[in-house]
Enzyme design. Structure first.
Site, PDB file in Angstrom:
ATOM      1  N   HIS A  77       0.828  -1.205   0.000  1.00 25.19           N
ATOM      2  CA  HIS A  77       0.000   0.000   0.000  1.00 25.19           C
ATOM      3  C   HIS A  77       0.865   1.259   0.000  1.00 25.19           C
ATOM      4  O   HIS A  77       0.551   2.247  -0.672  1.00 25.19           O
ATOM      5  CB  HIS A  77      -0.913   0.026   1.229  1.00 25.19           C
ATOM      6  CG  HIS A  77      -1.913  -1.084   1.281  1.00 25.19           C
ATOM      7  ND1 HIS A  77      -1.790  -2.151   2.139  1.00 25.19           N
ATOM      8  CD2 HIS A  77      -3.057  -1.292   0.582  1.00 25.19           C
ATOM      9  CE1 HIS A  77      -2.825  -2.960   1.975  1.00 25.19           C
ATOM     10  NE2 HIS A  77      -3.606  -2.470   1.035  1.00 25.19           N
ATOM     11  N   GLN A  94     -18.550  -5.650  -0.927  1.00 22.88           N
ATOM     12  CA  GLN A  94     -17.694  -6.543  -1.696  1.00 22.88           C
ATOM     13  C   GLN A  94     -17.348  -7.827  -0.953  1.00 22.88           C
ATOM     14  O   GLN A  94     -16.545  -8.628  -1.431  1.00 22.88           O
ATOM     15  CB  GLN A  94     -16.419  -5.825  -2.141  1.00 22.88           C
ATOM     16  CG  GLN A  94     -15.462  -5.447  -1.034  1.00 22.88           C
ATOM     17  CD  GLN A  94     -14.395  -4.493  -1.530  1.00 22.88           C
ATOM     18  OE1 GLN A  94     -14.673  -3.335  -1.833  1.00 22.88           O
ATOM     19  NE2 GLN A  94     -13.157  -4.967  -1.624  1.00 22.88           N
ATOM     20  N   SER A 115       0.051  -9.035   1.169  1.00 26.71           N
ATOM     21  CA  SER A 115      -1.402  -8.957   1.260  1.00 26.71           C
ATOM     22  C   SER A 115      -1.794  -8.781   2.709  1.00 26.71           C
ATOM     23  O   SER A 115      -1.155  -9.347   3.608  1.00 26.71           O
ATOM     24  CB  SER A 115      -2.044 -10.242   0.707  1.00 26.71           C
ATOM     25  OG  SER A 115      -3.427 -10.287   1.012  1.00 26.71           O
ATOM     26  N   SER A 116      -2.842  -8.010   2.936  1.00 30.00           N
ATOM     27  CA  SER A 116      -3.341  -7.843   4.296  1.00 30.00           C
ATOM     28  C   SER A 116      -3.771  -9.174   4.892  1.00 30.00           C
ATOM     29  O   SER A 116      -3.715  -9.366   6.111  1.00 30.00           O
ATOM     30  CB  SER A 116      -4.519  -6.864   4.304  1.00 30.00           C
ATOM     31  OG  SER A 116      -4.110  -5.584   3.856  1.00 30.00           O
TER      32      SER A 116
END
EC number: 6.3.2.1
Length: 287
Positions: free
Chosen positions: A37, A61, A187-188
């Site tokens: 990010h 989502q 990735s989170s």
């Protein structure tokens, strides 16, 4: 860096920046930020004079059995990371601010074709939720440019199509995937992995690399390459959701004479769904 929580405050701050002749860059996120990010914000800061980021865990989502409730909320740490990366303004709205009349009656934005298959097949409604919230954020921020990570390759394609089809005057910039030293895409959701799973996870990118290398050497039996890759993932203890070779721009299934390809994968490691992709360009000698 200022943090605002309402659309009114957001628009007032952006109006001031516009009044000073500044070019606006935008990075939408769901928070729980990592170095990937930060790279998006840094890219926006290189291309724009005033960088806006948003943090909003968008319920639209997430599917019924997905990780909406347990998705990490780490606002204080996220604010520090954004500040260090060059963000000027953070928009951190509530669900009520984003969907004041409720989600059931919210107007939806749907991008046909590109939203179908791949992640769209296993996460029905996901890309409609993404397109809807991003279109709302674009209308709120009205940026000159927005930066998205290439790790979410299908999402980036959906956003590009939405911007093109709805005539939004926004430049969409893709930022290459940021990886750990062992190749795992940041990735989170990597935080969900156990230590043992984290040690296994790099097999996802290695599998992509092996398929990409074979294609670059002239292999065109995509079905066989995919079958071998799925077997490799399964042998490592993963449950493949999909592994496919597609045309890099249209995302249709790859054909033997295509020169721009993307290999896309989603696989479960325990309960954690990992996604990744690898772009392959073939010159005339190998195509």
């Amino acid at each position: 860096m200022n943090t605002v929580k309402t659309v009114r405050e957001l628009r007032a701050a952006i109006a001031r920046a516009r009044g000073e002749g500044k070019r606006i860059g935008f990075v939408p996120t769901m928070g729980n930020l990592h170095s990937g990010h930060a790279a998006l914000v840094t890219k926006a800061a290189q291309r724009a004079d005033f960088v806006v980021a948003s943090i909003f865990v968008n319920p639209l989502q997430f599917g019924a059995n997905e990780d909406l409730d347990k998705y990490p909320r780490t606002l204080a740490a996220d604010q520090e990371r954004l500040l260090q990366a060059g963000c000027n303004l953070l928009f951190a709205p509530t669900v009520e601010e984003m969907y004041p009349d409720g989600m059931a009656v919210q107007t939806r934005v749907s991008v046909p074709n590109l939203s179908e298959g791949l992640c769209g097949a296993s996460r029905p409604g996901h890309f409609e939720g993404v397109a809807t919230v991003v279109s709302k954020l674009f209308n709120m921020v009205q940026p000159d440019l927005a930066v998205f990570g290439e790790k979410d390759y299908q999402q980036l394609a959906v956003i590009r199509a939405m911007v093109r089809d709805l005539n939004m005057p926004i430049q969409i910039i893709g930022e290459p995937t940021v990886r750990a030293e062992d190749g795992l895409a940041l990735s989170s959701r990597n935080g969900y992995l156990t230590a043992e799973q984290r040690a296994t996870a790099p097999v996802v990118y290695r599998t992509l690399q092996q398929i990409g290398d074979a294609i670059s050497r002239g292999q065109r039996d995509f079905a066989a390459l995919v079958a071998d890759g799925q077997a490799q993932l399964a042998a490592a203890g993963l449950r493949p959701d999909y592994l496919q070779v597609r045309h890099a721009l249209t995302l249709r299934p790859a054909m033997v004479d295509d020169r721009d390809l993307v290999i896309l994968v989603a696989a479960y490691l325990g309960n954690t769904r990992l996604i990744d992709n690898l772009y392959v360009h073939l010159d005339e000698k190998t195509a």
